[in-house]
Structure formats: C-alpha cells, structure tokens
Design a protein around this motif. Structure first.
Motif, PDB file in Angstrom:
ATOM      1  N   SER A 124      73.764  -9.615  34.552  1.00 44.40           N
ATOM      2  CA  SER A 124      74.515 -10.009  33.669  1.00 44.40           C
ATOM      3  C   SER A 124      73.638 -10.817  32.712  1.00 44.40           C
ATOM      4  O   SER A 124      72.705 -11.671  33.227  1.00 44.40           O
ATOM      5  N   VAL A 125      73.968 -10.874  31.385  1.00 45.50           N
ATOM      6  CA  VAL A 125      73.487 -11.782  30.396  1.00 45.50           C
ATOM      7  C   VAL A 125      74.508 -12.717  30.007  1.00 45.50           C
ATOM      8  O   VAL A 125      75.598 -12.240  29.331  1.00 45.50           O
ATOM      9  N   ALA A 126      74.090 -14.126  29.970  1.00 44.80           N
ATOM     10  CA  ALA A 126      74.889 -15.091  29.225  1.00 44.80           C
ATOM     11  C   ALA A 126      75.154 -15.194  27.992  1.00 44.80           C
ATOM     12  O   ALA A 126      73.852 -14.791  27.314  1.00 44.80           O
ATOM     13  N   PRO A 127      76.309 -15.346  27.428  1.00 43.29           N
ATOM     14  CA  PRO A 127      76.538 -15.329  25.930  1.00 43.29           C
ATOM     15  C   PRO A 127      75.188 -16.142  25.175  1.00 43.29           C
ATOM     16  O   PRO A 127      74.830 -15.753  24.137  1.00 43.29           O
ATOM     17  N   ARG A 128      75.018 -17.188  26.004  1.00 45.91           N
ATOM     18  CA  ARG A 128      73.924 -18.280  24.905  1.00 45.91           C
ATOM     19  C   ARG A 128      72.541 -17.554  25.015  1.00 45.91           C
ATOM     20  O   ARG A 128      71.679 -18.115  24.025  1.00 45.91           O
ATOM     21  N   HIS A 129      72.258 -16.649  25.862  1.00 51.71           N
ATOM     22  CA  HIS A 129      70.924 -16.015  25.855  1.00 51.71           C
ATOM     23  C   HIS A 129      70.810 -14.964  24.716  1.00 51.71           C
ATOM     24  O   HIS A 129      69.725 -14.388  24.459  1.00 51.71           O
ATOM     25  N   GLU A 130      71.874 -14.283  24.419  1.00 51.41           N
ATOM     26  CA  GLU A 130      72.137 -13.137  23.774  1.00 51.41           C
ATOM     27  C   GLU A 130      71.214 -12.943  22.500  1.00 51.41           C
ATOM     28  O   GLU A 130      70.474 -12.004  21.956  1.00 51.41           O
ATOM     29  N   ARG A 131      71.465 -13.942  21.509  1.00 50.81           N
ATOM     30  CA  ARG A 131      70.759 -14.199  20.244  1.00 50.81           C
ATOM     31  C   ARG A 131      69.203 -14.002  20.581  1.00 50.81           C
ATOM     32  O   ARG A 131      68.666 -13.635  19.499  1.00 50.81           O
ATOM     33  N   HIS A 132      68.581 -14.728  21.418  1.00 54.55           N
ATOM     34  CA  HIS A 132      67.310 -14.676  21.718  1.00 54.55           C
ATOM     35  C   HIS A 132      66.813 -13.400  22.397  1.00 54.55           C
ATOM     36  O   HIS A 132      65.660 -13.030  22.053  1.00 54.55           O
ATOM     37  N   LEU A 133      67.465 -12.822  23.229  1.00 51.23           N
ATOM     38  CA  LEU A 133      67.131 -11.487  24.094  1.00 51.23           C
ATOM     39  C   LEU A 133      67.288 -10.373  23.125  1.00 51.23           C
ATOM     40  O   LEU A 133      66.602  -9.330  23.038  1.00 51.23           O
ATOM     41  N   SER A 134      68.455 -10.424  22.262  1.00 48.24           N
ATOM     42  CA  SER A 134      68.555  -9.046  21.441  1.00 48.24           C
ATOM     43  C   SER A 134      67.501  -8.357  20.649  1.00 48.24           C
ATOM     44  O   SER A 134      67.308  -7.414  20.580  1.00 48.24           O
ATOM     45  N   PRO A 135      66.841  -9.311  19.834  1.00 49.97           N
ATOM     46  CA  PRO A 135      65.718  -8.707  19.058  1.00 49.97           C
ATOM     47  C   PRO A 135      64.631  -8.394  19.926  1.00 49.97           C
ATOM     48  O   PRO A 135      63.813  -7.458  19.800  1.00 49.97           O
ATOM     49  N   VAL A 136      64.414  -9.136  21.060  1.00 45.96           N
ATOM     50  CA  VAL A 136      63.363  -8.666  21.952  1.00 45.96           C
ATOM     51  C   VAL A 136      63.547  -7.232  22.638  1.00 45.96           C
ATOM     52  O   VAL A 136      62.710  -6.541  22.648  1.00 45.96           O
ATOM     53  N   TYR A 158      70.926  -3.338  28.966  1.00 43.49           N
ATOM     54  CA  TYR A 158      71.114  -4.571  28.490  1.00 43.49           C
ATOM     55  C   TYR A 158      72.566  -4.571  27.726  1.00 43.49           C
ATOM     56  O   TYR A 158      73.193  -5.656  28.138  1.00 43.49           O
ATOM     57  N   LEU A 159      72.889  -3.614  27.299  1.00 40.46           N
ATOM     58  CA  LEU A 159      74.255  -3.574  26.622  1.00 40.46           C
ATOM     59  C   LEU A 159      75.132  -3.545  27.675  1.00 40.46           C
ATOM     60  O   LEU A 159      76.168  -4.320  27.444  1.00 40.46           O
ATOM     61  N   GLN A 160      74.930  -2.734  28.717  1.00 40.30           N
ATOM     62  CA  GLN A 160      75.623  -2.800  30.139  1.00 40.30           C
ATOM     63  C   GLN A 160      75.914  -4.309  30.444  1.00 40.30           C
ATOM     64  O   GLN A 160      76.933  -4.622  31.212  1.00 40.30           O
ATOM     65  N   ALA A 161      74.887  -4.919  30.630  1.00 40.28           N
ATOM     66  CA  ALA A 161      74.811  -6.370  31.089  1.00 40.28           C
ATOM     67  C   ALA A 161      75.657  -7.268  30.381  1.00 40.28           C
ATOM     68  O   ALA A 161      75.877  -8.326  30.655  1.00 40.28           O
ATOM     69  N   LEU A 162      75.905  -7.064  29.239  1.00 39.10           N
ATOM     70  CA  LEU A 162      76.920  -7.860  28.259  1.00 39.10           C
ATOM     71  C   LEU A 162      78.140  -7.909  28.537  1.00 39.10           C
ATOM     72  O   LEU A 162      79.126  -8.609  27.992  1.00 39.10           O
ATOM     73  N   ASP A 163      78.772  -6.991  29.433  1.00 44.81           N
ATOM     74  CA  ASP A 163      80.200  -6.943  29.957  1.00 44.81           C
ATOM     75  C   ASP A 163      80.855  -6.583  28.848  1.00 44.81           C
ATOM     76  O   ASP A 163      82.202  -7.478  28.730  1.00 44.81           O
ATOM     77  N   LEU A 164      80.798  -5.632  27.959  1.00 45.98           N
ATOM     78  CA  LEU A 164      81.617  -5.416  26.663  1.00 45.98           C
ATOM     79  C   LEU A 164      82.787  -4.611  27.071  1.00 45.98           C
ATOM     80  O   LEU A 164      82.815  -4.026  28.459  1.00 45.98           O
ATOM     81  N   LYS A 165      83.987  -4.695  26.405  1.00 46.83           N
ATOM     82  CA  LYS A 165      84.809  -3.732  26.746  1.00 46.83           C
ATOM     83  C   LYS A 165      84.246  -2.533  26.779  1.00 46.83           C
ATOM     84  O   LYS A 165      83.400  -2.068  25.936  1.00 46.83           O
ATOM     85  N   LYS A 166      85.230  -1.440  27.358  1.00 48.64           N
ATOM     86  CA  LYS A 166      84.728  -0.048  27.564  1.00 48.64           C
ATOM     87  C   LYS A 166      84.441   0.544  26.105  1.00 48.64           C
ATOM     88  O   LYS A 166      83.356   1.179  25.831  1.00 48.64           O
ATOM     89  N   GLU A 167      85.501   0.343  25.443  1.00 49.87           N
ATOM     90  CA  GLU A 167      85.383   1.120  23.816  1.00 49.87           C
ATOM     91  C   GLU A 167      84.273   0.422  23.097  1.00 49.87           C
ATOM     92  O   GLU A 167      83.374   1.116  22.284  1.00 49.87           O
ATOM     93  N   ASP A 168      83.942  -0.882  23.285  1.00 54.57           N
ATOM     94  CA  ASP A 168      83.062  -1.547  22.612  1.00 54.57           C
ATOM     95  C   ASP A 168      81.641  -1.277  23.086  1.00 54.57           C
ATOM     96  O   ASP A 168      80.709  -0.863  22.333  1.00 54.57           O
ATOM     97  N   LEU A 169      81.540  -0.984  24.475  1.00 54.79           N
ATOM     98  CA  LEU A 169      80.039  -0.515  24.783  1.00 54.79           C
ATOM     99  C   LEU A 169      79.635   0.878  24.500  1.00 54.79           C
ATOM    100  O   LEU A 169      78.584   1.107  23.960  1.00 54.79           O
ATOM    101  N   VAL A 170      80.884   1.889  24.433  1.00 57.26           N
ATOM    102  CA  VAL A 170      80.614   3.167  23.771  1.00 57.26           C
ATOM    103  C   VAL A 170      80.093   3.180  22.587  1.00 57.26           C
ATOM    104  O   VAL A 170      79.296   3.790  22.197  1.00 57.26           O
ATOM    105  N   GLN A 171      81.021   2.400  21.456  1.00 54.49           N
ATOM    106  CA  GLN A 171      80.554   2.262  20.162  1.00 54.49           C
ATOM    107  C   GLN A 171      79.124   1.619  19.849  1.00 54.49           C
ATOM    108  O   GLN A 171      78.272   1.980  19.206  1.00 54.49           O
TER     109      GLN A 171
END
Length: 249
Positions: A124-136, A158-171
């Motif tokens: 899992s990726v905590a929301p506070r780390h997403e902005r720094h991790l995403s470009p990397v 990485y996208l799976q680790a963000l715990d997105l809703k199913k529809e958001d993950l697929v998109q």
C-alpha cells in the motif's frame, strides 16, 4: 504469398487474438502477451511496432469507458509525464542499440511481472507519498517500456497499491497504457523504427485484437477470474524465462 509470409501472418493473427481475449477477461495484458509471444519470433522493436495500434485502440476503449477521466488526469499527470520522458529516452535501446539485451530485458520484465502475480505481491502507498512517488514510478515505467515494450512494471503494482475503486483502477490502467503506447510510438518513430510501412501491419492486428476482446468479455462471466489469471501468469512466466535464458543457452 510465400509459406514464410503465410506462417508470419497466422502467427500475428493468433497472437493478437489470444492477447485480446486476455484483455477482454482481465482488463489488461494485451501488450504483455503480444510482446511475450512475438518476442520469441522476431526482434522486440518489430513486435513493439506491431502492437502500437492494437494497444492504442483497445486501451482508449478501456480509458473512455470510465466516468472519471478528468479527475484521474489531474491526479496522475506527473506519472504520465514521467512515462513519456522515460519511454522516449529509452526507445533507442529496443530500437537497436540494445541488441539481444532487449530480448533479455523483455524476458526479465515478463518474469518479474508473472512472479508478482503468482505470489500475489501487494503493498500500500500512503496518500502523502503519492505526489513524490508518481513521477518516479512514471519514469521507471517509461524506461522499462522503452527498453522492452512491456508497459506493466512497475505501473500496475503501483496503481493497485493506491487502493483505488475498481472502476477508477480500470480507467487509471487504461490511461497509463494509452500514454505508454503513444510514448512508445513517438520513441520508435524518433529512432526510425516505426514508419508508415509499419502502420498497415499494425492496423491489421487491430482486427484480431478487437475480436479477442469481444470473446474475452463474453467468457469473463463463465470462468473463474482467479483461475484464468493464475494460468495467464504461469504462461507469462514460461515465456519470460525462455526469453531471459535465451542468451545463456
């Protein structure tokens, strides 16, 4: 048409039919299957050129089907920018300068992806780390894409680790794959490895890919997704190991 041309035509048709079916069932996997199978038959740059249009069409289909494209673009634009930068920068590797190492890299990427799926690696990726991790994550994904033609590592975990809703993950996966496809086309064209004469073959491959997607969507509810994914990863592991070890045996 020579017997070699007929065999090549049949191999491409069957590969994209299978790859499309996998995507229809799981929502992903078309470039991975196509690169894995075609990578045993031709150079990775040629295989990557063939998958450009089938990947683009099927991923745009997946991308626009969701309801939150604008929100996902605002959330992941740094990751998408990283994918473009990394892919274009690394495209020279798959286009020729990497030689046989591009095949080895493709095998390593497939093996890692299959192992992560079979072992059900999850973090899992905590929301506070997403902005720094995403470009990397974007840049690394782009480097892998430009070097091997495989879009999935490490973007999918990485996208799976963000715990997105199913529809958001697929998109979000559709967005990542679409950007990767466009960036790969730009990178290959920049290296003179994707030109007008590649478009006809790539355009033809769209037909079996879409047919496969339709078949996959029809059978999705008739088989166990868990069982299907397990065998998918086993096949990808076998392909990956074959490509990875080809240089050493």
């Amino acid at each position: 048409m020579t017997s070699f041309a007929i065999a090549r035509f049949a191999a491409i048709t069957l590969t994209f039919l299978i790859a499309g079916t996998v995507k229809g069932v799981t929502g992903m996997g078309l470039p991975t299957v196509a690169m894995g199978v075609l990578g045993t038959l031709m150079l990775p740059a040629e295989a990557a050129s063939l998958l450009i249009l089938p990947s683009f069409v099927t991923n745009v289909w997946q991308l626009v089907a969701g309801p939150r494209l604008g929100a996902l673009l605002r959330r992941f634009w740094l990751m998408m920018a990283g994918i473009v930068i990394g892919t274009v920068a690394a495209a020279s590797f798959i286009a020729g300068s990497g030689g046989v190492w591009a095949v080895t890299g493709l095998g390593a990427a497939l093996t890692l992806y299959a192992a992560s799926g079979l072992l059900s690696w999850h973090f899992s990726v905590a929301p506070r780390h997403e902005r720094h991790l995403s470009p990397v994550i974007g840049v690394v994904t782009g480097l892998v894409t430009g070097g091997t033609g495989v879009f999935v590592v490490p973007a999918v975990p990485y996208l799976q680790a963000l715990d997105l809703k199913k529809e958001d993950l697929v998109q979000a996966l559709g967005l990542s794959f679409t950007v990767s496809t466009v960036a790969l086309a730009i990178g290959l064209a920049r290296e003179n490895a994707f030109a007008l004469n590649n478009i006809a073959s790539s355009l033809f491959a769209v037909i079996p890919a879409l047919l496969g997607m339709w078949i996959g969507q029809r059978i999705r509810g008739r088989i166990s997704p868990t069982t299907f994914r397990r065998w998918f990863f086993i096949c990808m592991l076998a392909l990956g190991l074959q490509l990875l070890l080809r240089r050493f045996i």
